[in-house]
Design a protein around this motif. Structure first.
Motif, PDB file in Angstrom:
ATOM      1  N   LEU B  68       0.850  -1.200   0.000  1.00  0.00           N
ATOM      2  CA  LEU B  68       0.000   0.000   0.000  1.00  0.00           C
ATOM      3  C   LEU B  68       0.877   1.237   0.000  1.00  0.00           C
ATOM      4  O   LEU B  68       1.665   1.450   0.920  1.00  0.00           O
ATOM      5  N   ARG B  70       0.502   5.143   0.008  1.00  0.00           N
ATOM      6  CA  ARG B  70      -0.486   6.175   0.292  1.00  0.00           C
ATOM      7  C   ARG B  70      -1.895   5.610   0.112  1.00  0.00           C
ATOM      8  O   ARG B  70      -2.781   6.246  -0.466  1.00  0.00           O
ATOM      9  N   GLY B  71      -2.064   4.383   0.586  1.00  0.00           N
ATOM     10  CA  GLY B  71      -3.396   3.781   0.616  1.00  0.00           C
ATOM     11  C   GLY B  71      -3.749   2.931  -0.582  1.00  0.00           C
ATOM     12  O   GLY B  71      -4.688   2.141  -0.522  1.00  0.00           O
TER      13      GLY B  71
END
Lengths: 315, 269, 268
Positions: B68, B70-71
């Motif tokens: 992941l 930044r998400g």
């Protein structure tokens, strides 16, 4: 930079002089006197002497060379023994035919091989790539005169797209006439060379695609197509362009053979005929002319290489 | 959380054989953090970096796990989505500054490349941004270098060009894959200083990969030690360096002086 | 790891064996005399008695392709033997010793290699006149530069290897170093070069004989057969077809074999 260019130009001139000198001397030191073949064996000594003087054969070799060299520029290249006609005049119409044939062949090579080479590399291992690899190997194995037969057979006798017949500058009418006459002979010359170029370009691109700078390009978010077109292709073209420039010599040689198949009345056909007739002034002129083309193409190839590759530019 | 890697596994399938380059790798990184991965050649550290960067062709290897960034999961993205991240938010510099630049392209164009891919800026604007990035990477006289070709530059300068090209869009994470291994010791120190400055002034997080624990200690806050595709030890840099828990880490530290002999000898993770 | 099947090598070997075997057969045996003319058999279609038919003079095409192929094979082999032997000596000396002589010799080689061999062959034959031995001599000389360049590159590569240095230190004579220490290592590359040379020799001979400037008028050759059959192409295409097929197979076989050798080298 200027110094390099001047130096290379100097080298070019020296090479040209050397090559023309060799072409001249080779056909001038032959045993046997051309006056015999012109006048026959029953000629009187006066007749022979007069003809020798007329042909310039009484001068020393170096002086004859210089005269002949000057003739290369003025078109005064001596008299054909066989046709009893100035060589310059004899070749004038034919040079254009061969130049058109060779030029068209070269254009075909570029037009056929560059897109195919790129496609093969882009879709490496795909159907097109594999089919072309096999086809390439076969095409490279067919001598160009045989290819000429195949093309004649297929397009002239089976499909009737064109008629085989003698082609000369005099009978041609207009650009399209030239093109349609010369297309298939040019194709016969171009196909084997195209096969080689496709193979080379494909290999060159794939080689470049393995380089580290390609990885850098990918890491910036470039797509595969962009990487190939904007990064790999230019570098991959450097050796290919050199190869293509040197191919011009082969194309000219190929036209000597293929002109015979399609009865194209160019200098190639004239060369072959004149060798058979021992018509040395004609042979000399054609050989020198082709040699000039070869030397100039090689220098052009070398120059292009330097322009394309910045690493070589300063040297 | 900037980067959250869980159970990354990279398996190469080369014709009939399978080979795990990375067996199990997990890592968490915060914004602006500098983390080092250390290991000898073949430990899987470079493969980890290349897998995160999306540089391993999917036809050549199976990559599983989660990464992941930044998400968003880098490993689950389509190629087109991944290209949006590459060079913009996530950048990489390589070990070989000599060959990582295109020999026939001017320096300026190569520094600008990410701008061409990701922005619609005009030539003048691109040039200004490139010159700025080159100055940031510690290149003096960027105006002159802009028109040069790579072969006219020294190894250290080329690596700075690579850094400038990687930073031109101010990514959130810079992966540095053995960036100083091929360089002289003095140049190496200067480049490390530059990376430190960039981290401080721009807040760029750096994932620094090296076989040299000493170099990593000088730059990083946290260190991960890898061997045979697995994490051996992990912790604050000083702790790992001065109080290693694992025998392998101790060997790595003990082996340090020999790195000069190794340099240029085909070091590859 | 299992090696992928090297199709080029296998197919090339089969085709080469077939075409060379065919050509070699022609050296010893032909079903009919290649020059015997039987008026009743003019333009005979392929049949059991004449598998490839008969030509415009009633000569058996099968016998003629056998003899033509053997002539082409002999010429091509003789050409590469001359070219290779001379190229080997020149290339080995240039590559191993280097220096000014090397530079000069390589410049000359480059200059000669820049010209297409068919063209230079024509020029030489224009001077000497046609004939089998003149073709061999002309092409043999013309093939020296490309072999010399190839051999030189290989010898240059091995010149400073440890085993060569060791041999030098032990006082091994240069001749022994060249031909029993370095040469064996270069065979794979030279072999692939030989197949290319063979191809070019077949091509050049066929082209020159086709133009009527190759072998003498009395000799049978594939190129000459094709050029004679040219006028009857529309009425009797087999007259071109069979010599053409034999020519293409000779070249294709050697070409694929060379490709196979290179592929094998690339994998190592």
């Amino acid at each position: 930079m200027t110094k390099t260019i001047l130096k290379r130009l100097g080298l070019l001139v020296v090479t040209l002089l050397l090559v023309t000198f060799l072409a001249f001397v080779a056909f001038s030191i032959l045993p046997g006197d051309p006056t015999n073949s012109i006048l026959g064996l029953n000629a009187t000594q006066e007749q022979v002497d007069a003809l020798r003087a007329q042909l310039g054969l009484d001068l020393p070799l170096w002086q004859r060379y210089l005269n002949w060299l000057g003739g290369l520029f003025t078109g005064n290249l001596g008299i054909s023994y066989n046709y009893d006609m100035p060589v310059g005049q004899l070749l004038a119409g034919r040079v254009g035919v061969t130049a058109a044939l060779a030029g068209l062949s070269f254009v075909l090579i570029v037009v056929i091989s560059i897109p195919l080479g790129i496609l093969c590399a882009r879709y490496e291992g795909g159907v097109l790539d594999r089919a072309l690899t096999v086809l390439n190997q076969i095409t490279m194995s067919i001598p160009n005169f045989l290819l000429g037969f195949l093309l004649t057979f297929l397009f002239s006798l089976v499909l009737r797209w064109f008629t085989v017949g003698s082609f000369s500058a005099a009978t041609a009418q207009g650009f399209w006439d030239w093109l349609s006459y010369l297309f298939f002979p040019a194709l016969a010359i171009a196909l084997p060379k195209s096969a080689m170029t496709v193979k080379m370009l494909r290999g060159s691109i794939l080689g470049e695609m393995r380089e580290d700078y390609i990885r850098t390009a990918y890491s910036k978010g470039n797509s595969k197509g962009a990487v190939l077109w904007r990064f790999a292709l230019r570098n991959a073209m450097i050796p290919v362009i050199t190869f293509l420039a040197m191919t011009i010599a082969d194309v000219v040689a190929g036209s000597i053979v293929v002109e015979q198949v399609f009865a194209v009345q160019g200098i190639g056909q004239m060369l072959v005929t004149s060798i058979g007739n021992r018509d040395y002034p004609v042979v000399q002129a054609i050989v020198a002319f082709i040699a000039l083309i070869v030397v100039v193409c090689n220098f052009a190839a070398d120059g292009l290489y330097r322009v394309m590759d910045p690493r070589l530019r300063q040297r | 959380m900037l980067l959250h890697v869980e159970h990354l596994k990279v398996t190469f399938h080369d014709r009939s054989s399978l080979f795990d380059a990375v067996e199990d790798f997990s890592l968490q990184m915060e914004e602006g953090e500098v983390v080092g991965i250390v290991g000898e050649s073949g430990s899987g550290k470079s493969m980890t970096a290349h897998a995160l960067m999306g540089l391993i062709p999917r036809a050549k290897a199976d990559i599983s796990g989660k990464a992941l960034f930044r998400g968003a999961d880098l490993l689950a993205m389509s190629r087109a989505q991944l290209r949006q991240v590459q060079g913009r938010e996530l950048s990489i510099i390589f070990q070989e500054p000599m060959t990582s630049l295109n020999p026939t392209m001017r320096i300026g164009r190569q520094v600008e490349d990410a701008l061409r891919v990701h922005t619609k800026l005009g030539a003048g604007e691109r040039r200004a941004r490139a010159l700025e990035a080159m100055a940031l990477a510690g290149l003096s006289d960027p105006e002159k270098l802009y028109r040069c070709y790579p072969h006219q530059l020294s190894g250290g300068m080329r690596q700075r060009v690579m850094i400038a090209a990687a930073l031109v869009l101010r990514p959130r994470l810079l992966i540095a894959d053995e960036p100083t291994t091929a360089l002289d010791v003095t140049i190496q120190a200067q480049i490390l200083d530059t990376l430190k400055d960039i981290n401080r002034t721009e807040g760029t997080a750096i994932l620094f990969i090296s076989h040299d624990l000493g170099v990593v200690k000088a730059l990083c806050q946290r260190v991960v030690v890898m061997r045979h595709g697995l994490i051996v030890e992990e912790g604050p840099a000083d702790q790992v360096f001065y109080h290693p828990r694992e025998g392998y880490t101790r060997q790595l530290i003990a082996a340090r002086p020999t790195r000069k002999k190794l340099r240029g000898g085909g070091e590859d993770g | 790891m299992r090696k992928r099947k090297n199709w080029y090598f296998v197919l090339g070997l089969i085709l080469t064996a077939l075409s060379v075997g065919y050509s070699a057969l022609g050296l010893f045996w032909t079903p009919y005399s290649s020059t015997a003319m039987v008026g009743a058999d003019r333009y005979a279609l392929p049949s059991l008695a004449h598998p490839f038919g008969c030509d415009h003079m009633g000569r058996d095409v099968f016998s003629r392709t056998l003899e033509g192929a053997s002539a082409t094979l002999t010429i091509a082999l003789a050409v590469i033997v001359i070219g290779f032997m001379a190229g080997l000596v020149i290339g080995a000396l240039c590559g191993y010793y280097g220096g000014a002589a090397d530079a000069v010799v390589m410049r000359i080689c480059d200059a000669i290699a820049a010209f297409p061999s068919v063209l230079l062959g024509l020029v030489i034959l224009a001077l000497t006149g046609p004939g089998k031995y003149n073709v061999i001599l002309a092409l043999g000389i013309l093939f020296i530069p490309s072999f010399a360049r190839l051999v030189r590159g290989e010898f240059l590569k091995y010149r400073d290897r440890d085993f060569v240095r060791a041999a030098r230190l032990m006082g091994v004579s240069p001749l022994r170093i060249l031909f029993s220490h370095i040469l064996p290592n270069t065979w794979p590359v030279l072999l692939s070069g030989l197949t290319i040379g063979f191809n070019n020799a077949v091509l050049a001979e066929a082209s020159m004989s086709y133009l009527g400037i190759g072998v003498g008028p009395g000799d049978t050759s594939l190129g000459r057969m094709i050029s004679e059959a040219q006028s009857y192409f529309t009425t009797a295409p087999w007259l071109v077809l069979f010599p053409a097929l034999v020519t293409v197979l000779l070249i294709l076989g050697a070409g694929m074999l060379g490709e196979g050798i290179r592929e094998r080298l690339g994998e190592d």
